[in-house]
Design a protein around this motif. Structure first.
Motif, PDB file in Angstrom:
ATOM      1  N   THR A 162       1.013  -1.094  -0.052  1.00  0.00           N
ATOM      2  CA  THR A 162      -0.073  -0.023   0.131  1.00  0.00           C
ATOM      3  C   THR A 162       0.938   1.181   0.121  1.00  0.00           C
ATOM      4  OG1 THR A 162      -1.711  -1.057   1.364  1.00  0.00           O
ATOM      5  CG2 THR A 162      -1.963   1.114   1.153  1.00  0.00           C
ATOM      6  N   ALA A 163       1.864   1.109   0.576  1.00  0.00           N
ATOM      7  CA  ALA A 163       2.863   2.418   0.782  1.00  0.00           C
ATOM      8  C   ALA A 163       3.437   2.744  -0.696  1.00  0.00           C
ATOM      9  CB  ALA A 163       4.138   2.097   1.806  1.00  0.00           C
ATOM     10  N   ILE A 164       3.627   1.689  -1.362  1.00  0.00           N
ATOM     11  CA  ILE A 164       4.034   2.015  -2.723  1.00  0.00           C
ATOM     12  C   ILE A 164       2.962   2.539  -3.544  1.00  0.00           C
ATOM     13  CG2 ILE A 164       4.594   0.756  -4.994  1.00  0.00           C
ATOM     14  CD1 ILE A 164       6.053  -1.477  -3.096  1.00  0.00           C
ATOM     15  N   ALA A 165       2.027   2.238  -3.688  1.00  0.00           N
ATOM     16  CA  ALA A 165       0.767   2.853  -4.366  1.00  0.00           C
ATOM     17  C   ALA A 165       0.514   4.440  -3.781  1.00  0.00           C
ATOM     18  CB  ALA A 165      -0.520   2.030  -4.091  1.00  0.00           C
ATOM     19  N   ILE A 166       0.885   4.501  -2.466  1.00  0.00           N
ATOM     20  CA  ILE A 166       0.239   5.931  -1.999  1.00  0.00           C
ATOM     21  C   ILE A 166       1.610   6.841  -2.641  1.00  0.00           C
ATOM     22  CG2 ILE A 166      -0.014   7.222   0.142  1.00  0.00           C
ATOM     23  CD1 ILE A 166      -1.444   5.011   1.427  1.00  0.00           C
ATOM     24  N   GLU A 167       2.875   6.152  -2.143  1.00  0.00           N
ATOM     25  CA  GLU A 167       3.811   7.096  -2.687  1.00  0.00           C
ATOM     26  C   GLU A 167       3.715   7.660  -4.109  1.00  0.00           C
ATOM     27  OE1 GLU A 167       8.765   7.313  -2.306  1.00  0.00           O
ATOM     28  OE2 GLU A 167       7.677   5.886  -1.382  1.00  0.00           O
ATOM     29  N   ARG A 168       3.576   6.695  -4.946  1.00  0.00           N
ATOM     30  CA  ARG A 168       3.039   6.835  -6.541  1.00  0.00           C
ATOM     31  C   ARG A 168       2.039   8.100  -6.469  1.00  0.00           C
ATOM     32  NH1 ARG A 168       0.560   2.043  -8.708  1.00  0.00           N
ATOM     33  NH2 ARG A 168      -1.194   2.879  -7.801  1.00  0.00           N
ATOM     34  N   ASP A 169       1.170   8.241  -5.741  1.00  0.00           N
ATOM     35  CA  ASP A 169       0.085   9.114  -5.925  1.00  0.00           C
ATOM     36  C   ASP A 169       0.790  10.544  -5.138  1.00  0.00           C
ATOM     37  OD1 ASP A 169      -1.792   7.769  -7.080  1.00  0.00           O
ATOM     38  OD2 ASP A 169      -3.004   7.468  -5.065  1.00  0.00           O
ATOM     39  N   VAL A 170       1.387  10.417  -4.117  1.00  0.00           N
ATOM     40  CA  VAL A 170       2.208  11.582  -3.639  1.00  0.00           C
ATOM     41  C   VAL A 170       2.872  12.254  -4.702  1.00  0.00           C
ATOM     42  CG1 VAL A 170       4.035  12.282  -2.011  1.00  0.00           C
ATOM     43  CG2 VAL A 170       2.086  10.608  -1.117  1.00  0.00           C
ATOM     44  N   LEU A 171       3.664  11.341  -5.353  1.00  0.00           N
ATOM     45  CA  LEU A 171       4.487  12.285  -6.649  1.00  0.00           C
ATOM     46  C   LEU A 171       3.397  12.707  -7.838  1.00  0.00           C
ATOM     47  CD1 LEU A 171       7.306   9.825  -6.481  1.00  0.00           C
ATOM     48  CD2 LEU A 171       7.389  11.805  -5.679  1.00  0.00           C
ATOM     49  N   ALA A 172       2.493  12.038  -8.019  1.00  0.00           N
ATOM     50  CA  ALA A 172       1.643  12.191  -9.194  1.00  0.00           C
ATOM     51  C   ALA A 172       0.717  13.555  -9.211  1.00  0.00           C
ATOM     52  CB  ALA A 172       0.628  10.966  -9.502  1.00  0.00           C
ATOM     53  N   TYR A 173       0.424  13.489  -7.863  1.00  0.00           N
ATOM     54  CA  TYR A 173      -0.497  14.814  -7.450  1.00  0.00           C
ATOM     55  C   TYR A 173       0.417  15.903  -7.166  1.00  0.00           C
ATOM     56  CZ  TYR A 173      -4.120  11.376  -6.552  1.00  0.00           C
ATOM     57  OH  TYR A 173      -4.872  10.345  -6.762  1.00  0.00           O
ATOM     58  N   GLY A 174       1.786  15.754  -7.250  1.00  0.00           N
ATOM     59  CA  GLY A 174       2.591  17.193  -7.134  1.00  0.00           C
ATOM     60  C   GLY A 174       3.001  17.529  -5.567  1.00  0.00           C
ATOM     61  N   PHE A 175       2.972  16.301  -4.646  1.00  0.00           N
ATOM     62  CA  PHE A 175       3.180  16.851  -3.238  1.00  0.00           C
ATOM     63  C   PHE A 175       4.569  16.478  -2.878  1.00  0.00           C
ATOM     64  CE2 PHE A 175      -1.452  16.005  -3.109  1.00  0.00           C
ATOM     65  CZ  PHE A 175      -1.701  17.467  -2.961  1.00  0.00           C
ATOM     66  N   GLY A 176       5.476  16.022  -3.742  1.00  0.00           N
ATOM     67  CA  GLY A 176       6.716  15.503  -3.391  1.00  0.00           C
ATOM     68  C   GLY A 176       7.578  16.583  -2.757  1.00  0.00           C
ATOM     69  N   GLU A 177       7.601  17.779  -2.917  1.00  0.00           N
ATOM     70  CA  GLU A 177       8.241  18.709  -2.349  1.00  0.00           C
ATOM     71  C   GLU A 177       7.816  19.036  -0.873  1.00  0.00           C
ATOM     72  OE1 GLU A 177      11.200  20.430  -3.569  1.00  0.00           O
ATOM     73  OE2 GLU A 177      11.042  18.914  -5.091  1.00  0.00           O
ATOM     74  N   ARG A 178       6.645  18.794  -0.477  1.00  0.00           N
ATOM     75  CA  ARG A 178       6.173  19.113   0.775  1.00  0.00           C
ATOM     76  C   ARG A 178       6.094  17.774   1.750  1.00  0.00           C
ATOM     77  NH1 ARG A 178       3.173  23.854   1.206  1.00  0.00           N
ATOM     78  NH2 ARG A 178       3.118  23.351   3.428  1.00  0.00           N
ATOM     79  N   ALA A 179       6.672  16.716   1.029  1.00  0.00           N
ATOM     80  CA  ALA A 179       6.604  15.491   1.965  1.00  0.00           C
ATOM     81  C   ALA A 179       8.089  15.245   2.117  1.00  0.00           C
ATOM     82  CB  ALA A 179       6.055  14.132   1.148  1.00  0.00           C
ATOM     83  N   ILE A 180       8.217  14.441   3.030  1.00  0.00           N
ATOM     84  CA  ILE A 180       9.767  14.166   3.611  1.00  0.00           C
ATOM     85  C   ILE A 180      10.106  12.892   2.617  1.00  0.00           C
ATOM     86  CG2 ILE A 180       9.006  14.197   6.070  1.00  0.00           C
ATOM     87  CD1 ILE A 180       9.033  11.233   6.219  1.00  0.00           C
ATOM     88  N   ALA A 181      11.636  12.565   2.545  1.00  0.00           N
ATOM     89  CA  ALA A 181      12.021  11.405   1.716  1.00  0.00           C
ATOM     90  C   ALA A 181      11.155  10.289   2.251  1.00  0.00           C
ATOM     91  CB  ALA A 181      13.590  11.547   1.933  1.00  0.00           C
ATOM     92  N   ARG A 182      11.015   9.367   1.499  1.00  0.00           N
ATOM     93  CA  ARG A 182      10.430   8.128   1.739  1.00  0.00           C
ATOM     94  C   ARG A 182       9.143   8.328   2.616  1.00  0.00           C
ATOM     95  NH1 ARG A 182      12.793   5.070   5.597  1.00  0.00           N
ATOM     96  NH2 ARG A 182      11.044   3.554   4.899  1.00  0.00           N
ATOM     97  N   PRO A 183       8.036   9.260   1.704  1.00  0.00           N
ATOM     98  CA  PRO A 183       7.173   9.828   2.613  1.00  0.00           C
ATOM     99  C   PRO A 183       5.944   8.762   2.970  1.00  0.00           C
ATOM    100  CG  PRO A 183       6.940  10.155   0.221  1.00  0.00           C
ATOM    101  CD  PRO A 183       8.216   9.349   0.434  1.00  0.00           C
ATOM    102  N   VAL A 184       6.149   7.574   2.455  1.00  0.00           N
ATOM    103  CA  VAL A 184       5.081   6.698   3.008  1.00  0.00           C
ATOM    104  C   VAL A 184       5.720   5.493   3.657  1.00  0.00           C
ATOM    105  CG1 VAL A 184       2.940   5.751   2.495  1.00  0.00           C
ATOM    106  CG2 VAL A 184       3.783   7.497   1.146  1.00  0.00           C
ATOM    107  N   ARG A 185       5.073   5.172   4.797  1.00  0.00           N
ATOM    108  CA  ARG A 185       5.844   4.138   5.634  1.00  0.00           C
ATOM    109  C   ARG A 185       4.569   3.271   6.394  1.00  0.00           C
ATOM    110  NH1 ARG A 185      11.269   7.387   8.148  1.00  0.00           N
ATOM    111  NH2 ARG A 185      11.544   8.597   6.185  1.00  0.00           N
ATOM    112  N   SER A 186       5.119   1.972   6.442  1.00  0.00           N
ATOM    113  CA  SER A 186       4.311   0.871   6.865  1.00  0.00           C
ATOM    114  C   SER A 186       4.133   0.851   8.323  1.00  0.00           C
ATOM    115  CB  SER A 186       4.018  -0.217   5.835  1.00  0.00           C
ATOM    116  OG  SER A 186       3.515  -1.467   6.474  1.00  0.00           O
TER     117      SER A 186
END
Length: 241
Positions: free
Chosen positions: A98-122
């Motif tokens: 699930t973390a992989i799928a959510i991280e894909r959306d974080v980047l697709a929706y353009g939020f990468g700059e406001r998230a931490i590195a490895r922004p989704v953790r299980s």
């Protein structure tokens, strides 16, 4: 969820006609997404003012393209809300897949700059049916310790907002008053509730200004007859298969 709504607003829960009965697979989620969109299309036809996709793994952009009413998701709307709460956010979710799928959306929706590195953790061990059912009656005993273990690693890496990466667990945590990670002052956001409140705002904006979405190339509503023929063709193929 009903008590959090503004006066006069109502939620009607609708469920897919079928399901892959599995969410920790990109392929299975693709099949689930088609079924979710079927219900979303019916909801617009039935006169609803907005559609909320109640899972982090969602076909948000595809649904927004097809519909002409506001479409919100747990993920995009809660991440937008996090922008107003802190500088960098992270999502704590229920499994590595699930973390992989959510991280894909974080980047697709353009939020990468406001998230931490490895922004989704299980959480670890990963969630299963037993953990979910125990959290219904007592999330403090098992779920919160696992959640905090993952959340604290996010905070150590710079997160000052933590989103609950599961549509089920967020309201369960809110119900028992769990709103911050340990003694850090970092908020734990019930993503489902926040996203539904965001959808209420989207509907209000649409009513007030008539603006729902861009009709530029990305979200321009395609020809409805062609979409319906495509749906029928796929439904026939599924039946044949």
């Amino acid at each position: 969820m009903n008590p959090v709504l503004a006066a006069g607003n109502e939620i009607e829960y609708r469920f897919c006609d079928g399901s892959a009965n599995f969410t920790r697979s990109s392929y299975a989620e693709h099949m689930n997404s088609v079924l979710m969109m079927d219900q979303a299309i019916r909801a617009e036809e039935d006169g609803f003012d907005g559609v909320f996709l109640g899972c982090w793994n969602d076909p948000l952009w595809e649904t927004r393209e097809v519909l002409s009413i506001p479409v919100a998701s747990v993920g995009e709307q809660s991440m937008l809300a996090a922008m107003a709460m802190g500088h960098r956010f992270a999502v704590v979710t229920v499994s590595r897949k699930t973390a992989i799928a959510i991280e894909r959306d974080v980047l697709a929706y353009g939020f990468g700059e406001r998230a931490i590195a490895r922004p989704v953790r299980s959480i670890s061990p990963e969630s299963d049916g037993g953990l979910l059912m125990s959290a219904v009656t007592d999330p403090v005993r098992e779920f919160i310790p696992r959640f905090e273990q993952a959340a604290l690693t996010c905070i150590a890496d710079g997160a000052d907002v933590i989103l609950v990466g599961c549509a089920y667990f967020g309201p369960l945590l809110r119900r028992v008053g769990y709103t911050h990670v340990a003694d850090t002052g970092v908020p734990v956001v019930d993503s489902t509730t926040v996203a539904i409140k965001y959808l209420e705002a989207m509907i209000g904006i649409a009513r007030t200004t008539s603006l729902t979405k861009s009709m530029g190339p990305t979200f321009k509503t395609p020809d409805r007859d062609k979409v319906e023929r495509a749906r029928q063709a796929v439904a026939g193929a599924r039946t044949w298969f």
